[in-house]
Design a protein around this motif. Sequence first.
Motif, PDB file in Angstrom:
ATOM      1  N   ALA A   1       0.839  -1.208   0.000  1.00  8.66           N
ATOM      2  CA  ALA A   1       0.000   0.000   0.000  1.00  8.66           C
ATOM      3  C   ALA A   1       0.875   1.260   0.000  1.00  8.66           C
ATOM      4  CB  ALA A   1      -0.942  -0.004   1.203  1.00  8.66           C
ATOM      5  N   ALA A   2       1.933   1.257   0.798  1.00 10.31           N
ATOM      6  CA  ALA A   2       2.839   2.418   0.823  1.00 10.31           C
ATOM      7  C   ALA A   2       3.514   2.589  -0.529  1.00 10.31           C
ATOM      8  CB  ALA A   2       3.881   2.258   1.924  1.00 10.31           C
ATOM      9  N   ARG A   3       3.866   1.494  -1.148  1.00  2.99           N
ATOM     10  CA  ARG A   3       4.517   1.545  -2.469  1.00  2.99           C
ATOM     11  C   ARG A   3       3.561   2.148  -3.501  1.00  2.99           C
ATOM     12  NH1 ARG A   3       9.094  -1.890  -4.267  1.00  2.99           N
ATOM     13  NH2 ARG A   3       9.150  -1.869  -6.533  1.00  2.99           N
ATOM     14  N   VAL A   4       2.307   1.734  -3.473  1.00  2.00           N
ATOM     15  CA  VAL A   4       1.316   2.256  -4.420  1.00  2.00           C
ATOM     16  C   VAL A   4       1.069   3.740  -4.158  1.00  2.00           C
ATOM     17  CG1 VAL A   4      -1.102   2.101  -5.181  1.00  2.00           C
ATOM     18  CG2 VAL A   4       0.241   0.012  -4.835  1.00  2.00           C
ATOM     19  N   ARG A   5       1.013   4.140  -2.889  1.00  2.00           N
ATOM     20  CA  ARG A   5       0.843   5.556  -2.566  1.00  2.00           C
ATOM     21  C   ARG A   5       2.045   6.367  -3.060  1.00  2.00           C
ATOM     22  NH1 ARG A   5      -1.573   3.347   2.098  1.00  2.00           N
ATOM     23  NH2 ARG A   5       0.385   3.498   3.259  1.00  2.00           N
ATOM     24  N   PHE A   6       3.250   5.815  -2.904  1.00  2.00           N
ATOM     25  CA  PHE A   6       4.442   6.493  -3.420  1.00  2.00           C
ATOM     26  C   PHE A   6       4.336   6.697  -4.925  1.00  2.00           C
ATOM     27  CE2 PHE A   6       8.323   5.765  -5.851  1.00  2.00           C
ATOM     28  CZ  PHE A   6       8.988   6.945  -5.577  1.00  2.00           C
ATOM     29  N   ILE A   7       3.929   5.666  -5.635  1.00  2.00           N
ATOM     30  CA  ILE A   7       3.811   5.757  -7.093  1.00  2.00           C
ATOM     31  C   ILE A   7       2.835   6.869  -7.467  1.00  2.00           C
ATOM     32  CG2 ILE A   7       3.060   4.564  -9.194  1.00  2.00           C
ATOM     33  CD1 ILE A   7       3.990   1.914  -7.761  1.00  2.00           C
TER      34      ILE A   7
ATOM     35  N   ALA B   1       1.956  12.413  -9.405  1.00  2.00           N
ATOM     36  CA  ALA B   1       1.361  13.738  -9.211  1.00  2.00           C
ATOM     37  C   ALA B   1       2.422  14.832  -9.235  1.00  2.00           C
ATOM     38  CB  ALA B   1       0.580  13.771  -7.898  1.00  2.00           C
ATOM     39  N   LEU B   2       3.638  14.491  -8.838  1.00  2.00           N
ATOM     40  CA  LEU B   2       4.733  15.452  -8.852  1.00  2.00           C
ATOM     41  C   LEU B   2       5.398  15.555 -10.218  1.00  2.00           C
ATOM     42  CD1 LEU B   2       6.304  14.691  -5.371  1.00  2.00           C
ATOM     43  CD2 LEU B   2       5.080  16.764  -6.066  1.00  2.00           C
ATOM     44  N   GLY B   3       4.931  14.765 -11.176  1.00  2.00           N
ATOM     45  CA  GLY B   3       5.429  14.892 -12.541  1.00  2.00           C
ATOM     46  C   GLY B   3       6.444  13.860 -12.974  1.00  2.00           C
ATOM     47  N   PHE B   4       6.740  12.878 -12.122  1.00  2.00           N
ATOM     48  CA  PHE B   4       7.677  11.840 -12.529  1.00  2.00           C
ATOM     49  C   PHE B   4       6.981  10.867 -13.474  1.00  2.00           C
ATOM     50  CE2 PHE B   4       9.579  13.261  -8.540  1.00  2.00           C
ATOM     51  CZ  PHE B   4      10.901  13.414  -8.922  1.00  2.00           C
TER      52      PHE B   4
ATOM     53  N   GLU C   1      10.737   6.750 -14.611  1.00  2.00           N
ATOM     54  CA  GLU C   1      11.533   7.330 -13.525  1.00  2.00           C
ATOM     55  C   GLU C   1      11.150   6.716 -12.183  1.00  2.00           C
ATOM     56  OE1 GLU C   1      12.361  11.796 -15.317  1.00  2.00           O
ATOM     57  OE2 GLU C   1      10.441  11.370 -14.344  1.00  2.00           O
ATOM     58  N   ILE C   2       9.856   6.523 -11.985  1.00  4.35           N
ATOM     59  CA  ILE C   2       9.384   5.899 -10.744  1.00  4.35           C
ATOM     60  C   ILE C   2       9.927   4.485 -10.625  1.00  4.35           C
ATOM     61  CG2 ILE C   2       7.316   5.065  -9.545  1.00  4.35           C
ATOM     62  CD1 ILE C   2       5.866   7.553 -10.824  1.00  4.35           C
ATOM     63  N   ALA C   3       9.940   3.757 -11.741  1.00  7.04           N
ATOM     64  CA  ALA C   3      10.496   2.401 -11.729  1.00  7.04           C
ATOM     65  C   ALA C   3      11.971   2.427 -11.334  1.00  7.04           C
ATOM     66  CB  ALA C   3      10.315   1.740 -13.099  1.00  7.04           C
ATOM     67  N   GLU C   4      12.704   3.460 -11.783  1.00 10.36           N
ATOM     68  CA  GLU C   4      14.117   3.580 -11.401  1.00 10.36           C
ATOM     69  C   GLU C   4      14.257   3.813  -9.900  1.00 10.36           C
ATOM     70  OE1 GLU C   4      16.753   6.000 -13.932  1.00 10.36           O
ATOM     71  OE2 GLU C   4      15.071   6.104 -15.335  1.00 10.36           O
ATOM     72  N   PHE C   5      13.432   4.704  -9.342  1.00  6.74           N
ATOM     73  CA  PHE C   5      13.464   4.942  -7.897  1.00  6.74           C
ATOM     74  C   PHE C   5      13.177   3.652  -7.135  1.00  6.74           C
ATOM     75  CE2 PHE C   5      12.358   9.556  -8.729  1.00  6.74           C
ATOM     76  CZ  PHE C   5      13.546  10.055  -8.231  1.00  6.74           C
ATOM     77  N   LEU C   6      12.155   2.939  -7.582  1.00 14.31           N
ATOM     78  CA  LEU C   6      11.780   1.698  -6.901  1.00 14.31           C
ATOM     79  C   LEU C   6      12.886   0.658  -7.008  1.00 14.31           C
ATOM     80  CD1 LEU C   6       8.026   1.531  -7.961  1.00 14.31           C
ATOM     81  CD2 LEU C   6       8.918   2.021  -5.668  1.00 14.31           C
ATOM     82  N   ALA C   7      13.521   0.574  -8.169  1.00  9.80           N
ATOM     83  CA  ALA C   7      14.622  -0.375  -8.341  1.00  9.80           C
ATOM     84  C   ALA C   7      15.770  -0.029  -7.400  1.00  9.80           C
ATOM     85  CB  ALA C   7      15.092  -0.387  -9.792  1.00  9.80           C
ATOM     86  N   LEU C   8      16.072   1.264  -7.275  1.00  7.66           N
ATOM     87  CA  LEU C   8      17.129   1.683  -6.354  1.00  7.66           C
ATOM     88  C   LEU C   8      16.756   1.325  -4.919  1.00  7.66           C
ATOM     89  CD1 LEU C   8      18.003   5.196  -7.798  1.00  7.66           C
ATOM     90  CD2 LEU C   8      19.403   3.135  -7.911  1.00  7.66           C
ATOM     91  N   SER C   9      15.510   1.536  -4.579  1.00  4.32           N
ATOM     92  CA  SER C   9      15.046   1.220  -3.227  1.00  4.32           C
ATOM     93  C   SER C   9      15.104  -0.284  -2.972  1.00  4.32           C
ATOM     94  CB  SER C   9      13.614   1.727  -3.045  1.00  4.32           C
ATOM     95  OG  SER C   9      13.084   1.302  -1.821  1.00  4.32           O
ATOM     96  N   ASP C  10      14.717  -1.067  -3.967  1.00  4.71           N
ATOM     97  CA  ASP C  10      14.700  -2.525  -3.813  1.00  4.71           C
ATOM     98  C   ASP C  10      16.104  -3.089  -3.648  1.00  4.71           C
ATOM     99  OD1 ASP C  10      11.964  -2.448  -3.998  1.00  4.71           O
ATOM    100  OD2 ASP C  10      11.894  -3.090  -6.094  1.00  4.71           O
ATOM    101  N   LEU C  11      17.098  -2.402  -4.235  1.00  2.00           N
ATOM    102  CA  LEU C  11      18.484  -2.869  -4.110  1.00  2.00           C
ATOM    103  C   LEU C  11      19.020  -2.665  -2.699  1.00  2.00           C
ATOM    104  CD1 LEU C  11      20.097  -1.557  -7.414  1.00  2.00           C
ATOM    105  CD2 LEU C  11      19.671  -3.933  -6.782  1.00  2.00           C
ATOM    106  N   GLY C  12      18.455  -1.707  -1.981  1.00  4.57           N
ATOM    107  CA  GLY C  12      18.924  -1.427  -0.628  1.00  4.57           C
ATOM    108  C   GLY C  12      20.137  -0.527  -0.623  1.00  4.57           C
ATOM    109  N   ALA C  13      21.228  -0.969  -1.175  1.00  4.66           N
ATOM    110  CA  ALA C  13      22.454  -0.171  -1.264  1.00  4.66           C
ATOM    111  C   ALA C  13      22.831  -0.098  -2.736  1.00  4.66           C
ATOM    112  CB  ALA C  13      23.572  -0.805  -0.452  1.00  4.66           C
TER     113      ALA C  13
END
Length: 140
Positions: free
Chosen positions: A44-50, A55-58, A62-74
């Motif tokens: 649910a938090a992930r969907v809200r982030f998306i 809404a901010l224009g991403f 680009e959102i997929a890139e952010f999520l991929a970076l987050s999923d990698l952890g480091a």
Amino acid sequence: MQTSDLAAAARVPVSTIRFYERRGLIPEPDRSTGGYRRYPEATAARVRFIGRAKALGFTLSEIAEFLALSDLGAPPSIDGFLDERLADLDRRVDDLLRVRSALVALADRPPQPGACPVIDALGGPIGSDQPAQELLGRPS
């Protein structure tokens, strides 16, 4: 939680959940013995982030890139990615400030025939516009 529960928690239609799943923005969930999708609470938090990022224009890419970076952890080096995003955000902020300045000017005086301060503020070539801070009378 089932798809309808996730949609309610994230305040999006069920079709959005399925779309994000098809696009790979949210992982395909496990299924119950009855075949229902069972999403973890964190989805649910992930969907809200998306939704907020859109809404901010991403873009979804680009959102997929952010999520991929987050999923990698480091993540490995992300300097170029961050520099590009920051430059884009700076351009958007400048454009929004130009529009704000034009709207303030429009509120202060009636428009003249054939002139529109909003078009004037945003109609010039990209990158050659006067900095928004100068338009607002603020030092840069």
